[in-house]
Write a protein that holds these residues in place. Sequence first.
Motif, mmCIF file in Angstrom:
data_model
loop_
_atom_site.group_PDB
_atom_site.id
_atom_site.type_symbol
_atom_site.label_atom_id
_atom_site.label_comp_id
_atom_site.label_asym_id
_atom_site.label_seq_id
_atom_site.Cartn_x
_atom_site.Cartn_y
_atom_site.Cartn_z
ATOM 1 N N ILE A 66 21.701 11.342 -9.670
ATOM 2 C CA ILE A 66 22.315 11.681 -8.380
ATOM 3 C C ILE A 66 21.843 13.069 -7.963
ATOM 4 C CG2 ILE A 66 24.481 12.150 -7.190
ATOM 5 C CD1 ILE A 66 25.818 10.210 -9.190
ATOM 6 N N LYS A 67 21.352 13.181 -6.748
ATOM 7 C CA LYS A 67 20.964 14.482 -6.207
ATOM 8 C C LYS A 67 22.209 15.158 -5.630
ATOM 9 C CE LYS A 67 17.690 12.431 -3.846
ATOM 10 N NZ LYS A 67 16.776 12.199 -2.764
ATOM 11 N N GLU A 68 22.230 16.475 -5.706
ATOM 12 C CA GLU A 68 23.376 17.231 -5.180
ATOM 13 C C GLU A 68 23.629 16.903 -3.719
ATOM 14 O OE1 GLU A 68 24.920 21.823 -4.659
ATOM 15 O OE2 GLU A 68 23.234 21.407 -5.968
ATOM 16 N N SER A 69 22.565 16.697 -2.966
ATOM 17 C CA SER A 69 22.719 16.405 -1.542
ATOM 18 C C SER A 69 23.381 15.050 -1.298
ATOM 19 C CB SER A 69 21.358 16.449 -0.845
ATOM 20 O OG SER A 69 20.470 15.514 -1.436
ATOM 21 N N ASP A 70 23.363 14.170 -2.294
ATOM 22 C CA ASP A 70 23.976 12.843 -2.162
ATOM 23 C C ASP A 70 25.455 12.823 -2.565
ATOM 24 O OD1 ASP A 70 21.485 11.879 -1.450
ATOM 25 O OD2 ASP A 70 20.991 11.237 -3.488
ATOM 26 N N ALA B 214 26.865 18.956 -12.825
ATOM 27 C CA ALA B 214 25.421 18.943 -12.593
ATOM 28 C C ALA B 214 24.705 18.158 -13.691
ATOM 29 C CB ALA B 214 24.888 20.369 -12.521
ATOM 30 N N GLN B 215 25.149 18.345 -14.918
ATOM 31 C CA GLN B 215 24.555 17.622 -16.048
ATOM 32 C C GLN B 215 24.773 16.122 -15.902
ATOM 33 O OE1 GLN B 215 26.520 18.253 -19.816
ATOM 34 N NE2 GLN B 215 24.610 17.967 -20.934
ATOM 35 N N ARG B 216 25.986 15.720 -15.563
ATOM 36 C CA ARG B 216 26.289 14.291 -15.393
ATOM 37 C C ARG B 216 25.507 13.707 -14.224
ATOM 38 N NH1 ARG B 216 27.402 11.234 -18.741
ATOM 39 N NH2 ARG B 216 28.576 9.896 -17.353
ATOM 40 N N ALA B 217 25.404 14.462 -13.139
ATOM 41 C CA ALA B 217 24.655 13.990 -11.973
ATOM 42 C C ALA B 217 23.192 13.753 -12.337
ATOM 43 C CB ALA B 217 24.774 14.992 -10.827
ATOM 44 N N ARG B 218 22.608 14.684 -13.101
ATOM 45 C CA ARG B 218 21.215 14.506 -13.524
ATOM 46 C C ARG B 218 21.062 13.238 -14.359
ATOM 47 N NH1 ARG B 218 21.479 19.986 -14.144
ATOM 48 N NH2 ARG B 218 21.884 19.851 -16.378
#
Length: 72
Positions: free
Chosen positions: A56-60, A48-52
Motif C-alpha cells: 500500500i502506498k501512503e497516497s492510497d 508504514a512497515q505494515r503498508a510496505r
Amino acid sequence: SLSLPPDLLREAERVAKKEGRTKSELFREALRRYIQEQRWAGLRGYGAQRARKLGIKESDAEGIIEAYRKGR
C-alpha cells in the motif's frame, strides 16, 4: 535530580514565569509530550512497515480507510 545547561535552564525559567507556572510543571508537560510523540512515531513506523508489506502506498491510505468505513 535533573541537570541542564545554564542557558536552557534560564530559558525554562523565563517560559515558566511568562506562563505563570513552575519549572516542574513545565518539565512535566514537556516530558509527557515527548513520550506521546515517541508513541505516535512508533505507531507511524509500524503503520508504514505494515503498508510496505501489504504493498500500500501512503497516497492510497486515505482512500482505503474511507472505503473501509463506508463498507461497515
